[in-house]
Design an enzyme around this catalytic site. Structure first.
Site, PDB file in Angstrom:
ATOM      1  N   HIS A 126       6.823  -2.823   2.545  1.00  0.00           N
ATOM      2  CA  HIS A 126       6.372  -1.454   2.292  1.00  0.00           C
ATOM      3  C   HIS A 126       4.918  -1.386   1.848  1.00  0.00           C
ATOM      4  O   HIS A 126       4.362  -2.321   1.275  1.00  0.00           O
ATOM      5  CB  HIS A 126       7.255  -0.818   1.197  1.00  0.00           C
ATOM      6  CG  HIS A 126       7.157  -1.551  -0.107  1.00  0.00           C
ATOM      7  ND1 HIS A 126       6.207  -1.268  -1.056  1.00  0.00           N
ATOM      8  CD2 HIS A 126       7.884  -2.581  -0.601  1.00  0.00           C
ATOM      9  CE1 HIS A 126       6.347  -2.077  -2.090  1.00  0.00           C
ATOM     10  NE2 HIS A 126       7.368  -2.892  -1.832  1.00  0.00           N
ATOM     11  N   HIS A 135      -2.649 -10.288  13.699  1.00  0.00           N
ATOM     12  CA  HIS A 135      -1.472 -10.964  14.258  1.00  0.00           C
ATOM     13  C   HIS A 135      -0.679 -11.566  13.102  1.00  0.00           C
ATOM     14  O   HIS A 135      -1.173 -12.441  12.398  1.00  0.00           O
ATOM     15  CB  HIS A 135      -1.916 -12.057  15.229  1.00  0.00           C
ATOM     16  CG  HIS A 135      -0.788 -12.754  15.926  1.00  0.00           C
ATOM     17  ND1 HIS A 135      -0.998 -13.627  16.968  1.00  0.00           N
ATOM     18  CD2 HIS A 135       0.562 -12.728  15.733  1.00  0.00           C
ATOM     19  CE1 HIS A 135       0.171 -14.099  17.396  1.00  0.00           C
ATOM     20  NE2 HIS A 135       1.125 -13.578  16.649  1.00  0.00           N
TER      21      HIS A 135
END
Length: 204
Positions: A126, A135
């Site tokens: 979150h 990436h």
């Protein structure tokens, strides 16, 4: 849809598209004239005017190469491609050209930039912001309240603890545990992760 790049990474993107049941692959595009086919799809070697209205996804694992191509090609990019097995909160933003692979998890209040890769089994918790061209490699865990700058690579199985700030074009080595902020261009490895050198980035 056009897939740019006839690589192993492209094969995984084909699987994502197949899982979604709402897109189809028209063909694969690659610069290597010797490559003619990828998992049953024709490989072409040049964009033409007839292709200009087709959406494209960059199937390039290298962040710098993906960055250069995205800025070079005069093409519109697809919306995010998300494998059906990924677990994605409704309360996220994920921008064009990004791909989310099988069994990845992205939790609430997270922003994923353009042309990012959330690879197989990666976890993005979150309140995370990933800038463009990041990436997150297979099995890596980016915990809560973290910002990661443009072009950074989080290596396979790496862990970034809550609240850490990661700069742009950073490389986090596979299996590393990042427990403190990392400056731009740094290469960090180990548990706890330590800076071993700085990247030389052609984009800058």
């Amino acid at each position: 849809m056009i897939i740019y790049g006839a690589s192993g990474h492209a094969k995984v993107i084909v699987d994502i598209i197949k899982s979604m049941d709402c897109h189809s692959v028209d063909f694969v595009l690659d610069d290597d004239p010797e490559v003619k086919e990828l998992v049953g799809f024709e490989v072409k070697h040049q964009l033409t005017d007839e292709m200009k209205d087709q959406k494209l996804v960059l199937a390039i694992g290298n962040n710098q190469t993906r960055y250069k191509l995205a800025n070079k090609l005069q093409q519109s990019y697809c919306s995010a491609l998300i494998h059906k097995s990924a677990v994605i909160s409704d309360e996220i933003e994920i921008r064009e050209g990004s791909v989310v692979m099988a069994n990845a998890v992205i939790n609430s209040s997270t922003v994923i930039g353009k042309h990012c890769i959330i690879n197989s089994g990666a976890i993005v918790e979150h309140d995370v912001t990933l800038e463009d061209f990041v990436h997150v490699s297979p099995g890596a865990t980016v915990t809560g309240n973290i910002n990661i700058g443009q072009g950074t690579q989080v290596g396979a199985g790496a862990i970034v603890i809550p609240g850490v700030q990661i700069g742009k074009w950073v490389t986090i080595g596979a299996g590393s545990v990042v427990i403190e902020d990392v400056p731009d261009f740094a290469v960090v490895v180990g548990n706890p992760a330590k800076i071993i050198k700085f990247n030389r980035i052609e984009n800058e």
